[in-house]
Scaffold this motif. Structure first.
Motif: not given
Length: 249
Positions: A111-128, A130-134, A178-181
Motif C-alpha cells: 500500500y502507498n500508506y500504512v497507518l498504525s495507531n495504538g497497536f504496537v504497544e499491546h504486544f510483548e515482542d513489539y519489534n517483531h 513493527l517489522d511485520l508492518h514493513v 525503538v523507532f530509530k532502530d
C-alpha cells in the motif's frame, strides 16, 4: 503468536458504543491534522492506505475522505458494523475490510500508506510487530505509527488512577530509540519522530474517592494550564503520544 497483551473480547467491549458520528470523528482525528498533511501527499488521489488494527475505523474513514484515498481496514474483531458505519458517515463508498489476525496474515499486496495507531504497544515482542508492518509498505510509500506515551510522570499517574489500562500496555516500546532502530533495520527514512500532545487525563476504570481527587487535581493543572504549553513544546515526561512518519526508500 501468544504475546498479545489484550484479547478480541477486550476490544469488542472497549468499542461497544457506536463511534460513527461525523462531528466526533472530525474532532478526534482533526487534532492530528498537521501530521496527516506530512504523512499524506494530497497530490496523489486514489492512492491506497491500510490501517493495522483499524477498528472502529474513524481515523481511516477520516483520512480516506479528506485525501481521497482507497482504504483497507485490517482488524481481527468479529464485528465490522462500526467500521462500515464510519466509512458511510464520512461518505467513503469504496473500501475493504480484512478480518485477519495481523500476527498470522500474509499480505498479498502493498500500500502507498500504512497507518498504525495504538497497536504496537499491546504486544510483548513489539519489534517483531513493527517489522511485520514493513511487508505492507510499497516502494516510496509512507508509514505513520502512533502509540501512547506512558513513561515518565504519566506512568506514576496511571499507576494511581488507571492501573488496569496501564498493565495492558508494553512500556518498553515507548521510547524514540525503538523507532530509530526500526527505521535503521529496514532502511526507512525518518520524516518525523517525536512526542506530541497534552497530558493524558483519561481513566478507563471505576475510581474510588482518592483516585477521583487525584484526577480532578491533575485536570485543573493540565487541562487549563499545562496542556497549552505541552502542545507548543512536547515532553517525554508529560505528552500523551509518540508519533513517527517513515518513508520506504
Amino acid at each position: 503468536m501468544g504475546d498479545k497483551l489484550t484479547t478480541k473480547t477486550y476490544w469488542e467491549s472497549y468499542y461497544s458504543h457506536n463511534h460513527a458520528d461525523k462531528k466526533h470523528i472530525k474532532t478526534v482525528c482533526g487534532y492530528y491534522n498537521d501530521f496527516w498533511k506530512t504523512f499524506i501527499d494530497s497530490k496523489n488521489e486514489s492512492s491506497t492506505i491500510i490501517e493495522i488494527g483499524g477498528f472502529p475505523g474513524r481515523y481511516l474513514a477520516y483520512l480516506s475522505s479528506k485525501f481521497k484515498l482507497l482504504p483497507t481496514c485490517l482488524d481481527y474483531n468479529s464485528d465490522t458494523s462500526q467500521i462500515e458505519a464510519s466509512f458511510r458517515i464520512m461518505n467513503v463508498e469504496t473500501y475493504s475490510v480484512l478480518q485477519k489476525d495481523f500476527t498470522k496474515y500474509k499480505t498479498p499486496q502493498t500500500y502507498n500508506y500504512v497507518l498504525s495507531n495504538g497497536f504496537v504497544e499491546h504486544f510483548e515482542d513489539y519489534n517483531h510487530i513493527l517489522d511485520l508492518h514493513v511487508d505492507y509498505l510499497a516502494p516510496k510509500g509512507r508509514m505513520l505509527i502512533m502509540i501512547p506515551n506512558m513513561r515518565g510522570y504519566i506512568r506514576f499517574y496511571k499507576y494511581l488512577v488507571d492501573y488496569q489500562n496501564l498493565k495492558i500496555h508494553n512500556l518498553k516500546c515507548m521510547k524514540l530509540k525503538v523507532f530509530k532502530d526500526f527505521a535503521q533495520r529496514h532502511d526507512l527514512k525518518v520524516i518525523h519522530l517525536g512526542y506530541f500532545g497534552g497530558f493524558p487525563l483519561g481513566v478507563h476504570q471505576k475510581s474510588n474517592l482518592f483516585q477521583k481527587l487525584i484526577y480532578k487535581g491533575h485536570r485543573l493543572v493540565f487541562k487549563y494550564v499545562a496542556n497549552r504549553l505541552l502542545l507548543k513544546k512536547p515532553s517525554r515526561f508529560f505528552s500523551s503520544s509518540i508519533i513517527t512518519i517513515l518513508e520506504k526508500q
